[in-house]
Enzyme design. Structure first.
Site, PDB file in Angstrom:
ATOM      1  N   ASP A 225      -8.081  -0.053  -7.762  1.00 28.32           N
ATOM      2  CA  ASP A 225      -6.729   0.503  -7.668  1.00 28.32           C
ATOM      3  C   ASP A 225      -6.751   1.920  -7.096  1.00 28.32           C
ATOM      4  OD1 ASP A 225      -3.971   0.443  -7.962  1.00 28.32           O
ATOM      5  OD2 ASP A 225      -4.030   1.248  -9.997  1.00 28.32           O
TER       6      ASP A 225
ATOM      7  N   HIS B 221      -5.680   0.851   2.291  1.00 31.02           N
ATOM      8  CA  HIS B 221      -6.221  -0.499   2.110  1.00 31.02           C
ATOM      9  C   HIS B 221      -7.435  -0.726   3.003  1.00 31.02           C
ATOM     10  CE1 HIS B 221      -3.071  -1.423  -0.609  1.00 31.02           C
ATOM     11  NE2 HIS B 221      -2.088  -1.442   0.281  1.00 31.02           N
TER      12      HIS B 221
ATOM     13  N   LEU C 177     -26.257 -12.527  -5.689  1.00 28.50           N
ATOM     14  CA  LEU C 177     -25.014 -12.095  -6.342  1.00 28.50           C
ATOM     15  C   LEU C 177     -23.900 -13.129  -6.147  1.00 28.50           C
ATOM     16  CD1 LEU C 177     -23.297  -9.638  -7.580  1.00 28.50           C
ATOM     17  CD2 LEU C 177     -22.686  -9.159  -5.204  1.00 28.50           C
TER      18      LEU C 177
HETATM   19  C1  IPE Z   1      -3.751  -4.166  -9.930  1.00 26.16           C
HETATM   20  O1  IPE Z   1      -3.263  -3.032  -9.304  1.00 26.16           O
HETATM   21  C2  IPE Z   1      -3.964  -5.265  -8.933  1.00 26.16           C
HETATM   22  C3  IPE Z   1      -5.022  -5.061  -7.944  1.00 26.16           C
HETATM   23  C4  IPE Z   1      -5.826  -4.033  -7.874  1.00 26.16           C
HETATM   24  C5  IPE Z   1      -5.200  -6.136  -6.983  1.00 26.16           C
HETATM   25  P1  IPE Z   1      -1.682  -2.720  -9.240  1.00 26.16           P
HETATM   26  O2  IPE Z   1      -1.546  -1.471  -8.476  1.00 26.16           O
HETATM   27  O3  IPE Z   1      -0.956  -3.909  -8.725  1.00 26.16           O
HETATM   28  O4  IPE Z   1      -1.319  -2.527 -10.776  1.00 26.16           O
HETATM   29  P2  IPE Z   1      -0.078  -1.805 -11.463  1.00 26.16           P
HETATM   30  O5  IPE Z   1       1.165  -2.326 -10.793  1.00 26.16           O
HETATM   31  O6  IPE Z   1      -0.229  -0.325 -11.254  1.00 26.16           O
HETATM   32  O7  IPE Z   1      -0.174  -2.156 -12.903  1.00 26.16           O
HETATM   33  C1  IPE Z   2      -4.878  -1.356  -4.959  1.00 29.65           C
HETATM   34  O1  IPE Z   2      -4.326  -0.168  -4.534  1.00 29.65           O
HETATM   35  C2  IPE Z   2      -4.762  -2.461  -3.933  1.00 29.65           C
HETATM   36  C3  IPE Z   2      -3.857  -3.549  -4.332  1.00 29.65           C
HETATM   37  C4  IPE Z   2      -3.184  -3.619  -5.432  1.00 29.65           C
HETATM   38  C5  IPE Z   2      -3.696  -4.628  -3.384  1.00 29.65           C
HETATM   39  P1  IPE Z   2      -2.769   0.113  -4.619  1.00 29.65           P
HETATM   40  O2  IPE Z   2      -2.136  -0.397  -3.381  1.00 29.65           O
HETATM   41  O3  IPE Z   2      -2.213  -0.443  -5.880  1.00 29.65           O
HETATM   42  O4  IPE Z   2      -2.748   1.680  -4.644  1.00 29.65           O
HETATM   43  P2  IPE Z   2      -1.799   2.613  -5.530  1.00 29.65           P
HETATM   44  O5  IPE Z   2      -1.966   2.193  -6.966  1.00 29.65           O
HETATM   45  O6  IPE Z   2      -0.408   2.395  -5.040  1.00 29.65           O
HETATM   46  O7  IPE Z   2      -2.314   3.982  -5.273  1.00 29.65           O
HETATM   47 MG    MG Z   3      -1.956   0.314  -7.729  1.00 29.71          MG
END
Ligand code: IPE
Ligand code: IPE
Ligand code: MG
Length: 253
Positions: free
Chosen positions: A12, A29, A123
């Protein structure tokens, strides 16, 4: 304690990483893919057996269409790009989550990636896409119900082991890592995390490097996993025996 056999990661913070740099979320991303590649390489080096990563949650469909589309495109492009290296590192791919919601070409790619790496004995890289822990448990319940019904059995035959055998991922992570500073599970591996050790990092996923991975591993090896027992009961118990306890519920040490 020895290194974790199974590490599960909520990757995240891509969006915030990009925002801090004045870049579009897409740049976060893209940088996240580099961090994942480095994490897979390090897992191979460290002899970790299973690495499960949360790539796209069942709730992530609620993001703007453009971001969902980009995530799907990036996922397919990077899976294609990485196949040779994954194969040469003996990595076996497994996918969990409901892939039927994705375009046909993604489904075909995922199936061929799993098939092409099925013989690799290194792995196991488990990729969670359109995955949600609640949905996984509900679909396991449905499968178990159908099985029991066909055999003329009833609710008394619903056991933890029977339900577990119908989950997408029957393996239990030893170590959970979430980057990005949020202290939540966000519907990841709800059943499997019951006795997993948790490590939360403030580092945004694109900045997650070998040093931070090693900090998480070092934190894990310092811990004592008790699975409900007392410290005194565990003196002289090996990590493998402890994993057995975790796997089998209330098995004896
Ligand atoms: C969790 O991250 C899902 C992934 C990393 C794929 P999110 O960014 O979606 O989670 P929330 O919304 O902050 O809980
Ligand atoms: C995680 O990073 C990737 C996915 C959930 C696909 P985020 O896109 O949630 O990044 P933040 O949390 O908005 O910084
Ligand atoms: Mg996120």
């Amino acid at each position: 304690m020895s290194l974790p056999a199974h590490v599960a990661i909520v990757m995240d913070g891509n969006g915030r990483w990009a925002k801090n740099k004045g870049l579009p979320r897409s740049a976060g991303h893209k940088a996240g893919i580099d961090a994942l590649r480095a994490t897979v390489r390090h897992s191979v080096r460290r002899g970790i057996k299973i690495l499960t990563v949360y790539v796209f949650s069942s709730e992530n469909w609620q993001r703007p269409d453009a971001e969902v589309g980009l995530l799907i495109e990036l996922f397919m492009a990077s899976l294609n790009d990485e196949m040779d290296e994954l194969n040469s590192n003996n990595v076996r791919l497994k996918f969990i989550g409901d892939i039927s919601a994705f375009p046909d070409k993604l489904q075909e790619l995922v199936c061929s990636a799993a098939r092409n790496t099925a013989g690799n004995g290194g792995l196991q890289l488990v990729i969670a896409i359109n995955y949600g822990g609640r949905g996984e448990i509900v679909s396991a319940c449905k499968k178990l119900f159908i099985e029991l019904h066909a055999q003329g059995r009833n609710a008394a035959d619903i056991t933890e082991q029977a339900l577990r055998s119908h989950l997408d991922l029957p393996d239990y992570p030893d170590l959970f890592i979430r980057t990005g500073g949020e202290l939540r599970v966000s519907n990841f591996l709800l059943w499997q995390l019951a006795y997993t050790e948790m490590y939360f990092s403030d580092v945004y996923w694109p900045d997650f490097d070998t040093a931070e991975f090693e900090r998480a591993l070092a934190s894990y090896v310092r811990r004592q996993r008790r699975f409900g027992r007392t410290s005194e009961q565990l003196v002289g118990t090996s990590t493998n025996a402890l994993r057995g306890i975790c796997r089998d519920g209330n098995g004896k040490v």
